[in-house]
Motif scaffolding. Structure first.
Motif, PDB file in Angstrom:
ATOM      1  N   PRO A  93       0.807  -1.225   0.000  1.00 38.76           N
ATOM      2  CA  PRO A  93       0.000   0.000   0.000  1.00 38.76           C
ATOM      3  C   PRO A  93       0.839   1.274   0.000  1.00 38.76           C
ATOM      4  CG  PRO A  93      -0.808  -1.538   1.660  1.00 38.76           C
ATOM      5  CD  PRO A  93       0.490  -2.093   1.152  1.00 38.76           C
ATOM      6  N   GLN A  95       1.377   4.303   1.692  1.00 41.43           N
ATOM      7  CA  GLN A  95       1.117   4.927   2.992  1.00 41.43           C
ATOM      8  C   GLN A  95       2.454   5.395   3.543  1.00 41.43           C
ATOM      9  OE1 GLN A  95      -0.839   1.532   4.722  1.00 41.43           O
ATOM     10  NE2 GLN A  95       1.064   0.608   5.455  1.00 41.43           N
ATOM     11  N   PRO A 119       5.288 -12.103  -0.155  1.00 41.00           N
ATOM     12  CA  PRO A 119       4.237 -12.701   0.686  1.00 41.00           C
ATOM     13  C   PRO A 119       4.553 -14.154   1.075  1.00 41.00           C
ATOM     14  CG  PRO A 119       3.253 -11.503  -1.140  1.00 41.00           C
ATOM     15  CD  PRO A 119       4.740 -11.542  -1.402  1.00 41.00           C
ATOM     16  N   LYS A 122       7.642 -13.766   3.716  1.00 38.19           N
ATOM     17  CA  LYS A 122       7.613 -12.695   4.732  1.00 38.19           C
ATOM     18  C   LYS A 122       7.619 -13.238   6.155  1.00 38.19           C
ATOM     19  CE  LYS A 122       5.071  -8.603   6.251  1.00 38.19           C
ATOM     20  NZ  LYS A 122       3.943  -7.687   6.011  1.00 38.19           N
ATOM     21  N   ARG A 123       6.767 -14.228   6.415  1.00 31.15           N
ATOM     22  CA  ARG A 123       6.648 -14.705   7.798  1.00 31.15           C
ATOM     23  C   ARG A 123       7.976 -15.248   8.304  1.00 31.15           C
ATOM     24  NH1 ARG A 123       5.075 -19.331  10.634  1.00 31.15           N
ATOM     25  NH2 ARG A 123       3.843 -18.890  12.511  1.00 31.15           N
ATOM     26  N   GLU A 138       6.839  -0.645  11.286  1.00 27.85           N
ATOM     27  CA  GLU A 138       5.551   0.049  11.230  1.00 27.85           C
ATOM     28  C   GLU A 138       4.790  -0.175   9.939  1.00 27.85           C
ATOM     29  OE1 GLU A 138       5.290   3.710  14.046  1.00 27.85           O
ATOM     30  OE2 GLU A 138       6.202   4.232  12.130  1.00 27.85           O
ATOM     31  N   SER A 140       4.594  -2.293   5.848  1.00 27.20           N
ATOM     32  CA  SER A 140       4.415  -3.658   5.361  1.00 27.20           C
ATOM     33  C   SER A 140       5.335  -4.006   4.196  1.00 27.20           C
ATOM     34  CB  SER A 140       2.955  -3.850   4.935  1.00 27.20           C
ATOM     35  OG  SER A 140       2.588  -2.906   3.956  1.00 27.20           O
TER      36      SER A 140
ATOM     37  N   TRP B  48     -19.868  -2.614   3.337  1.00 24.38           N
ATOM     38  CA  TRP B  48     -21.277  -2.863   3.022  1.00 24.38           C
ATOM     39  C   TRP B  48     -21.372  -4.009   2.014  1.00 24.38           C
ATOM     40  CZ3 TRP B  48     -18.204   0.609   0.698  1.00 24.38           C
ATOM     41  CH2 TRP B  48     -18.209   0.646  -0.689  1.00 24.38           C
ATOM     42  N   VAL B  54     -18.562 -10.554  -1.865  1.00 24.37           N
ATOM     43  CA  VAL B  54     -17.510  -9.803  -1.184  1.00 24.37           C
ATOM     44  C   VAL B  54     -17.993  -8.388  -0.891  1.00 24.37           C
ATOM     45  CG1 VAL B  54     -15.167  -8.887  -1.393  1.00 24.37           C
ATOM     46  CG2 VAL B  54     -15.709 -11.173  -2.269  1.00 24.37           C
ATOM     47  N   PRO B  55     -17.927  -7.973   0.358  1.00 23.65           N
ATOM     48  CA  PRO B  55     -18.398  -6.619   0.674  1.00 23.65           C
ATOM     49  C   PRO B  55     -17.468  -5.566   0.113  1.00 23.65           C
ATOM     50  CG  PRO B  55     -17.347  -7.608   2.596  1.00 23.65           C
ATOM     51  CD  PRO B  55     -17.422  -8.696   1.539  1.00 23.65           C
ATOM     52  N   GLY B  56     -18.010  -4.399  -0.140  1.00 24.45           N
ATOM     53  CA  GLY B  56     -17.186  -3.249  -0.490  1.00 24.45           C
ATOM     54  C   GLY B  56     -16.680  -2.573   0.770  1.00 24.45           C
ATOM     55  N   THR B  57     -15.541  -1.907   0.670  1.00 30.42           N
ATOM     56  CA  THR B  57     -15.058  -1.111   1.795  1.00 30.42           C
ATOM     57  C   THR B  57     -14.625   0.258   1.289  1.00 30.42           C
ATOM     58  OG1 THR B  57     -12.760  -1.880   1.594  1.00 30.42           O
ATOM     59  CG2 THR B  57     -14.199  -3.119   3.085  1.00 30.42           C
ATOM     60  N   PHE B  58     -14.691   1.215   2.179  1.00 27.43           N
ATOM     61  CA  PHE B  58     -14.187   2.571   1.891  1.00 27.43           C
ATOM     62  C   PHE B  58     -13.460   3.026   3.138  1.00 27.43           C
ATOM     63  CE2 PHE B  58     -14.949   7.264   2.013  1.00 27.43           C
ATOM     64  CZ  PHE B  58     -14.160   7.590   0.918  1.00 27.43           C
ATOM     65  N   HIS B  59     -12.170   3.293   3.005  1.00 28.89           N
ATOM     66  CA  HIS B  59     -11.329   3.670   4.141  1.00 28.89           C
ATOM     67  C   HIS B  59     -10.710   5.032   3.871  1.00 28.89           C
ATOM     68  CE1 HIS B  59     -10.695  -0.905   4.881  1.00 28.89           C
ATOM     69  NE2 HIS B  59     -11.657  -0.456   5.652  1.00 28.89           N
ATOM     70  N   GLN B  96      -4.785   4.084   5.737  1.00 28.47           N
ATOM     71  CA  GLN B  96      -5.977   3.328   5.332  1.00 28.47           C
ATOM     72  C   GLN B  96      -5.924   1.871   5.789  1.00 28.47           C
ATOM     73  OE1 GLN B  96      -7.044   3.826   1.196  1.00 28.47           O
ATOM     74  NE2 GLN B  96      -7.097   6.048   1.346  1.00 28.47           N
ATOM     75  N   THR B  97      -4.745   1.279   5.789  1.00 33.20           N
ATOM     76  CA  THR B  97      -4.665  -0.141   6.179  1.00 33.20           C
ATOM     77  C   THR B  97      -4.904  -0.347   7.672  1.00 33.20           C
ATOM     78  OG1 THR B  97      -2.254   0.017   6.370  1.00 33.20           O
ATOM     79  CG2 THR B  97      -3.141  -0.808   4.284  1.00 33.20           C
ATOM     80  N   ARG B 103     -11.329  -6.746   6.160  1.00 30.74           N
ATOM     81  CA  ARG B 103     -12.057  -7.719   5.332  1.00 30.74           C
ATOM     82  C   ARG B 103     -11.201  -8.946   5.058  1.00 30.74           C
ATOM     83  NH1 ARG B 103     -13.619  -5.368  -0.273  1.00 30.74           N
ATOM     84  NH2 ARG B 103     -11.367  -5.527  -0.512  1.00 30.74           N
ATOM     85  N   TYR B 134      -1.307 -15.178   7.252  1.00 29.05           N
ATOM     86  CA  TYR B 134      -0.352 -14.148   7.639  1.00 29.05           C
ATOM     87  C   TYR B 134      -0.129 -13.076   6.565  1.00 29.05           C
ATOM     88  CZ  TYR B 134       3.985 -12.091   9.320  1.00 29.05           C
ATOM     89  OH  TYR B 134       4.945 -11.209   9.732  1.00 29.05           O
ATOM     90  N   PRO B 135       0.059 -13.470   5.294  1.00 24.44           N
ATOM     91  CA  PRO B 135       0.343 -12.427   4.283  1.00 24.44           C
ATOM     92  C   PRO B 135      -0.819 -11.472   4.027  1.00 24.44           C
ATOM     93  CG  PRO B 135       0.967 -14.596   3.487  1.00 24.44           C
ATOM     94  CD  PRO B 135       0.150 -14.815   4.726  1.00 24.44           C
ATOM     95  N   ILE B 137      -2.391  -9.788   6.205  1.00 26.39           N
ATOM     96  CA  ILE B 137      -2.362  -8.663   7.152  1.00 26.39           C
ATOM     97  C   ILE B 137      -1.664  -7.485   6.489  1.00 26.39           C
ATOM     98  CG2 ILE B 137      -1.449  -7.848   9.360  1.00 26.39           C
ATOM     99  CD1 ILE B 137      -1.772 -10.693  10.413  1.00 26.39           C
ATOM    100  N   GLU B 138      -2.338  -6.353   6.414  1.00 25.24           N
ATOM    101  CA  GLU B 138      -1.774  -5.218   5.683  1.00 25.24           C
ATOM    102  C   GLU B 138      -1.368  -4.063   6.581  1.00 25.24           C
ATOM    103  OE1 GLU B 138      -3.009  -5.042   1.240  1.00 25.24           O
ATOM    104  OE2 GLU B 138      -4.531  -4.124   2.555  1.00 25.24           O
ATOM    105  N   SER B 140      -1.017  -2.354  10.842  1.00 25.36           N
ATOM    106  CA  SER B 140      -0.202  -2.606  12.021  1.00 25.36           C
ATOM    107  C   SER B 140      -1.000  -2.569  13.317  1.00 25.36           C
ATOM    108  CB  SER B 140       0.930  -1.574  12.073  1.00 25.36           C
ATOM    109  OG  SER B 140       0.401  -0.257  12.080  1.00 25.36           O
TER     110      SER B 140
ATOM    111  N   ASN C  69      -9.780   3.039  -2.855  1.00 26.22           N
ATOM    112  CA  ASN C  69     -11.207   3.324  -2.717  1.00 26.22           C
ATOM    113  C   ASN C  69     -11.896   3.348  -4.078  1.00 26.22           C
ATOM    114  OD1 ASN C  69     -11.414   3.498   0.119  1.00 26.22           O
ATOM    115  ND2 ASN C  69     -10.532   5.563   0.088  1.00 26.22           N
ATOM    116  N   GLU C  72     -12.536  -0.193  -5.058  1.00 23.68           N
ATOM    117  CA  GLU C  72     -13.660  -0.750  -4.304  1.00 23.68           C
ATOM    118  C   GLU C  72     -15.001  -0.250  -4.829  1.00 23.68           C
ATOM    119  OE1 GLU C  72     -13.888  -2.821  -1.443  1.00 23.68           O
ATOM    120  OE2 GLU C  72     -11.846  -3.362  -2.038  1.00 23.68           O
ATOM    121  N   HIS C  76     -18.698  -1.902  -6.909  1.00 24.43           N
ATOM    122  CA  HIS C  76     -19.989  -1.941  -6.213  1.00 24.43           C
ATOM    123  C   HIS C  76     -21.002  -0.922  -6.716  1.00 24.43           C
ATOM    124  CE1 HIS C  76     -18.041  -4.626  -3.367  1.00 24.43           C
ATOM    125  NE2 HIS C  76     -19.254  -4.961  -3.009  1.00 24.43           N
TER     126      HIS C  76
END
Lengths: 277, 277, 277, 277
Positions: A93, A95, A119, A122-123, A138, A140, B48, B54-59, B96-97, B103, B134-135, B137-138, B140, C69, C72, C76
């Motif tokens: 990402p 960020q 990926p 990584k672990r 902090e 990814s 939502w 698969v739900p949509g997300t907005f962050h 954002q992560t 999800r 594990y991979p 996870i985006e 912290s 975003n 996403e 949808h």
């Protein structure tokens, strides 16, 4: 994947490094000619030494070319040791915590390249990081994990050895997981006094890396270039792509080599990954 | 630390949930009255269900109260199953992560509270996560690690059991590290059909959690409230803080309990962490 | 300077328009081949009609290619009338209020090109805007000023006439100020029912503009293309650069022409700026 | 609406001004006690003098309390003349071009308060701005328009007179449009040498404004406060809300007054708006 610049020498305004050269790093954020990607628009970062031992950092998720704050800061901050990095994400990402340079205490670290199939490995790489260091991760990215592996393996005491051990370990883990070419890298790291720059890749086709010719030599050849009159003889740039086209100014770091820039004599030496015991 | 809202029921425009109530979640982003923090301005997220499984997300890393895109989307998106979360960071970066809901496949998860002394226990918790998961996870946060622990421990098959095992494990690791009260939580999770909401804390003083009274009952008591005429009898809100002051509308989830909202009869049951074998 | 896409037809998921085509708009944000700039990374925006008369908009200052975003939402949201725009700033700040499409009531407007020497003529153009409309200007671009000029000159009643008058006025003001070629433009505007697309420049060398061939014709020629089976005969795309390389799919809008896409027969007509009285 | 701080004196690290005081400006971004709003989370800005005549600025749309770059810069930038501002938007968009302080040449300007009914009077105020200055307006706030009015009316030659004329004009335009109390303000402006701070409102109930007691006096009363030993006698803070609770440190600027901080004797004088001829 990314482009970067490291400067060690007389204190200069950051704009002298970032904006004024003809093919500057900011210009490269839109129009890189030697990078894997033309556009490096997925955030950027700078690190510099000034007040105290701990370097300052500025990280942004905006493209460098349109970031007004970077323009402002560059015309007001000066430093004798600067790292700057523009990012083209290979998937992680966009960020601030994924922007280089990364910092630990007085150390900075930045990386162009990739730990292949990150990926997948990584672990296991994260498990090899000193549990004391683990919480300071902090973001990814593969690059920050790589930094913490190098710290775990002795970066603060023996930078070249630590990077050789970290790369040896990454290659070991990658190959065990079936990855043909586990790492591609140019790396710059510094403790605020010396600057180390590495060029290596498992496949032997590494991203480009250049260092600038001694200033006293350049000054003789190019008496018309003002900035060369201002900076000390020992001022040095290490870059992923030459800035400008000043004749005789740029020298390629050979494959599987690293350089040390410091007060006194700079050095260029072979780099050989050290597999785990 | 944060505020959240979960809705299950007739499809409604998101603005009906997020903006129109008198003490709406967006209002709470500036003026929370029951939260640990008054201001929840460190980013937000919504999830939502609509097109596909698969739900949509907005962050977003902006405060919810001044985010124009959230206002726009809320007046154009409708859904019958919505999670919304506003964040007050307890230290991890605003990116954002790190925004809820998280999800995984068709699952969403959000959390208010904290895994205490997370830097101290993070590594051990991460090690317990299924290497396959594990991979994915985006970010912290403790909350995302908690989600992946619950997934590891069977969330997809037995949500209440998995959360009880995850919490039991977190308490075990925390106490082994000398943490007195390892977890503080309200959690909502859903697979797009049922919605589970948990309230628990190691010290027995959990963050608040409320669920709305059955719509048919409210409709009789408040025939003047238009939205109650529109939504189905089974529509239900679960919130960290009541929206508005409609008399009889809000019921507290008791300490160490969880609720299930689904087609048919909803349930409220005791929640008991299960320590590792 | 920018790239844009307008769609009118059967409701489709936005991802069908923005991501799935081979040379999609999102791909063009990194690698435009026909634009004045290769990279269009200075923010983006979309507008779509769905709930109510007023279209929704989503504006972001991130590059489109790395905006999660947008990805996403695109999977949808579906709509039968969509405008999308990626920006390469010609100097004005990268901020949401400078992202296209602009909205006024039920109208949307987007522009590729430039009002030349805008700082020189801005004040006079702003003065010509209806004082009632003036406060609704939020950003600082030439494009938004152009939109409000067109609104002032009757866009809601006679779109082609209003744009001809606005362009005539811009050319008059520019030339009075010594600007040789006052305007360069492709513009799309819509009231939610009809879609107008304009191609014009004072120098007669306008930015490219293409419209898609009738779907029934394409469907016969390319029975293998799935999306063509799904959309109605009257579905139409207008784009600054062709998406993909489907043979026979794209037709250039001639210099100094505009098209109208609406239920029933579409039209293509000459465009002639009308100087002020 | 907002909170601000202006410092003139011995060069200090920005963190001494922004973070270290007990009730610091950054703390006020979350927990203002005297402001019209508790939370000032709609962006912030700083301006400082250092290299060259033109001050540097840093503007961000993030809340100040969670902005890591501000924290970094504050520990590396030092200056003897600093303006800092945290924003609570009264409606205009949260974007960098709406963040104070605004800059023109070597001048900085920041404002707490509001031009009442700004959409109603904006056009007329903008018309009064010198056409030469007009193109340098980048954002959409009342505060930036006010700055350009003051510049138009002679800020560079006679700051107090120019602000009196600008306020007189704003009151004239507002009252003609039926606005009862056209302006509410505290303003700080500087040319890099002197600092002017104004307190005024049409209704005579102005936002608070305080200046710090002379350092030599404070030093005698509080020999234990380290920072007082470091800064020169003439160092001075002007703030919308006291930082910390050091006894005797803060003095209110009276209603309808302004102060000048400069080398030599500071002054406090009455402020009287001058209506247009």
């Amino acid at each position: 994947m990314c482009r970067w610049l490291a400067y060690s020498g007389s204190p200069v305004l950051l704009e002298e490094l970032l904006y004024k050269p003809k093919h500057s790093l900011i210009d490269q954020s839109l129009h890189s000619t030697m990078g894997a990607e033309t556009t490096n628009g997925d955030g950027f970062g700078i690190g510099w030494y000034g007040v105290g031992d701990v370097p300052g950092t500025f990280h942004s998720i905006e493209p460098a070319w349109n970031d007004r704050n970077l323009r402002e800061l560059s015309s007001h901050l000066s430093s004798g040791l600067v790292l700057a990095h523009i990012r083209a994400s290979s998937g992680s990402p966009v960020q601030q915590t994924n922007c280089h340079p990364f910092r630990y205490g007085k150390w900075l670290w930045m990386h162009n390249g990739v730990i292949a199939s990150f990926p997948l490995v990584k672990r296991e790489l994260m498990l090899a990081i000193d549990p004391e260091l683990y919480p300071s991760i902090e973001g990814s990215t593969d690059s920050e994990a790589f930094f913490h592996l190098a710290l775990t393996m002795g970066l603060e005491d023996d930078p070249p050895g630590a990077v050789e051990r970290a790369v040896g370990y990454i290659e070991h883990v990658g190959r065990s997981a079936g990855v043909e070419h586990p790492i591609q890298m140019t790396v710059a790291t510094t403790d605020g006094e010396s600057l180390w720059a590495f060029r290596y890749s498992s496949e032997g086709k590494s991203r480009t890396l250049f260092y600038s010719t001694r200033v006293d030599t350049l000054r003789e050849q190019h008496p018309e270039v003002a900035i060369l009159q201002q900076v000390s003889d020992e001022s040095r740039l290490v870059v992923s792509e030459p800035l400008g086209d000043l004749k005789g100014a740029w020298n390629e770091v050979p494959e599987s080599h690293f350089g040390v820039v410091r007060a006194g004599q700079d050095e260029l030496r072979p780099f050989t990954p050290r597999p785990p015991g």
